[in-house]
Design an enzyme around this catalytic site. Sequence first.
Site, mmCIF file in Angstrom:
data_model
loop_
_atom_site.group_PDB
_atom_site.id
_atom_site.type_symbol
_atom_site.label_atom_id
_atom_site.label_comp_id
_atom_site.label_asym_id
_atom_site.label_seq_id
_atom_site.Cartn_x
_atom_site.Cartn_y
_atom_site.Cartn_z
ATOM 1 N N HIS A 165 -55.649 -15.337 17.634
ATOM 2 C CA HIS A 165 -55.168 -14.358 16.649
ATOM 3 C C HIS A 165 -56.017 -13.070 16.716
ATOM 4 O O HIS A 165 -56.679 -12.704 15.736
ATOM 5 C CB HIS A 165 -55.262 -15.000 15.255
ATOM 6 C CG HIS A 165 -54.351 -14.395 14.238
ATOM 7 N ND1 HIS A 165 -54.535 -13.128 13.746
ATOM 8 C CD2 HIS A 165 -53.248 -14.874 13.624
ATOM 9 C CE1 HIS A 165 -53.590 -12.868 12.861
ATOM 10 N NE2 HIS A 165 -52.803 -13.898 12.779
ATOM 11 N N GLU A 269 -51.386 -11.280 19.824
ATOM 12 C CA GLU A 269 -51.852 -12.672 19.757
ATOM 13 C C GLU A 269 -51.141 -13.524 20.815
ATOM 14 O O GLU A 269 -49.947 -13.792 20.694
ATOM 15 C CB GLU A 269 -51.549 -13.229 18.366
ATOM 16 C CG GLU A 269 -51.981 -12.322 17.220
ATOM 17 C CD GLU A 269 -51.307 -12.661 15.906
ATOM 18 O OE1 GLU A 269 -50.747 -13.773 15.780
ATOM 19 O OE2 GLU A 269 -51.327 -11.815 14.990
HETATM 20 O O1 TA6 Z 1 -49.928 -13.804 13.250
HETATM 21 C C1 TA6 Z 1 -49.178 -13.212 12.235
HETATM 22 C C2 TA6 Z 1 -49.238 -14.087 11.000
HETATM 23 O O2 TA6 Z 1 -48.615 -15.323 11.218
HETATM 24 C C3 TA6 Z 1 -48.630 -13.309 9.839
HETATM 25 O O3 TA6 Z 1 -47.385 -13.860 9.449
HETATM 26 C C4 TA6 Z 1 -49.706 -13.409 8.747
HETATM 27 O O4 TA6 Z 1 -49.536 -14.591 7.994
HETATM 28 C C5 TA6 Z 1 -50.962 -13.456 9.612
HETATM 29 O O5 TA6 Z 1 -50.621 -14.367 10.636
HETATM 30 C C6 TA6 Z 1 -52.242 -13.783 8.884
HETATM 31 O O6 TA6 Z 1 -52.262 -15.125 8.459
HETATM 32 P P1 TA6 Z 1 -53.587 -15.623 7.653
HETATM 33 O O7 TA6 Z 1 -53.369 -17.082 7.389
HETATM 34 O O8 TA6 Z 1 -54.767 -15.358 8.569
HETATM 35 O O9 TA6 Z 1 -53.663 -14.754 6.423
#
Ligand code: TA6
Length: 295
Positions: A165, A269
Amino acid sequence: IEGSGDSSKVVATLPSGESVEVLLFGATVTSWKSNGGKTENLWLSEKAALDGSKAVRGGVPVVFPVFGPPPKSGHPTSSLPQHGFARTSRWEFLGKSTSEDTVDSNSVKLDFGLYSKGVSEEARKAWPLDFGLVYSVTLSKDSLQTIINVRNEGETSFEFQFLLHTYLKVNDISKVAINGLTGVSYIDKVLDASTHSQSGSITITGEVDRVYQSIPQDTTSVVEDGTPRFDVVRDNLPDTVVWNPWVEKAKAMGDFAPDEDYKHMVCVEVGAVNGWQKLEKGEVFEGGQTIKSLL
Ligand code: TA6
């Protein structure tokens, strides 16, 4: 290793000044500096929790064994938290190795491990499968490589999703174009998870949350103000998520600060998140990314 307890981290620096910092918590890369150490390439929230109290808002959180909210019920990951438990577990530092690739460019590799017995009671109960993860972070002069090795240590097969991420730091999101995904099918989570096909570059003028799937070529490029800034090269991973929370969602996240910093980050990501990777007993999966800083 610097610091102690959940905020302990491993710092590695090349003779030419480039550096990487990795928290043992989640094996989260929190800083990667290129250009002799002058250029920070990763965005990290000013309110990111770095004490193990919650997943780090920024850097490169490791998402395993599920991406996003798990299936509602009837799946082994159903009672895991969003994005799984790897990013909120305490990993072990397995060691560091340096190599003199050539006389003027060397690299340093840091290895981290997470095993079934190392996850929390609740995670273990929620996902009672025997696994072993080895995560390798390799710093070179102009690139950072992060590779996961997943091993099934149990008697039965299991399936998982994996994603890195990555929060990339940019000067001005309004001047960013993301290339390499033209013609690729994506799920748009801002438009009710409807499926679309990407035409041309991606520009970001509002909340973007898209899962690009089965991408034919391995490099996604981030261009800033017409100048190539990053190449994100996938290794054995078919998908890429592009995310920017934009102003409302940025404000809504307590650990996203300052609020207007959505202008200075974009998440690219890489992962295997469309469907599930299946590992038979004793089998291994390996995949990851190499991010090249082009500045
Ligand atoms: O990668 C994108 C995502 O899935 C978004 O939908 C948002 O939820 C982000 O990840 C952040 O997630 P988190 O659990 O780190 O707040």
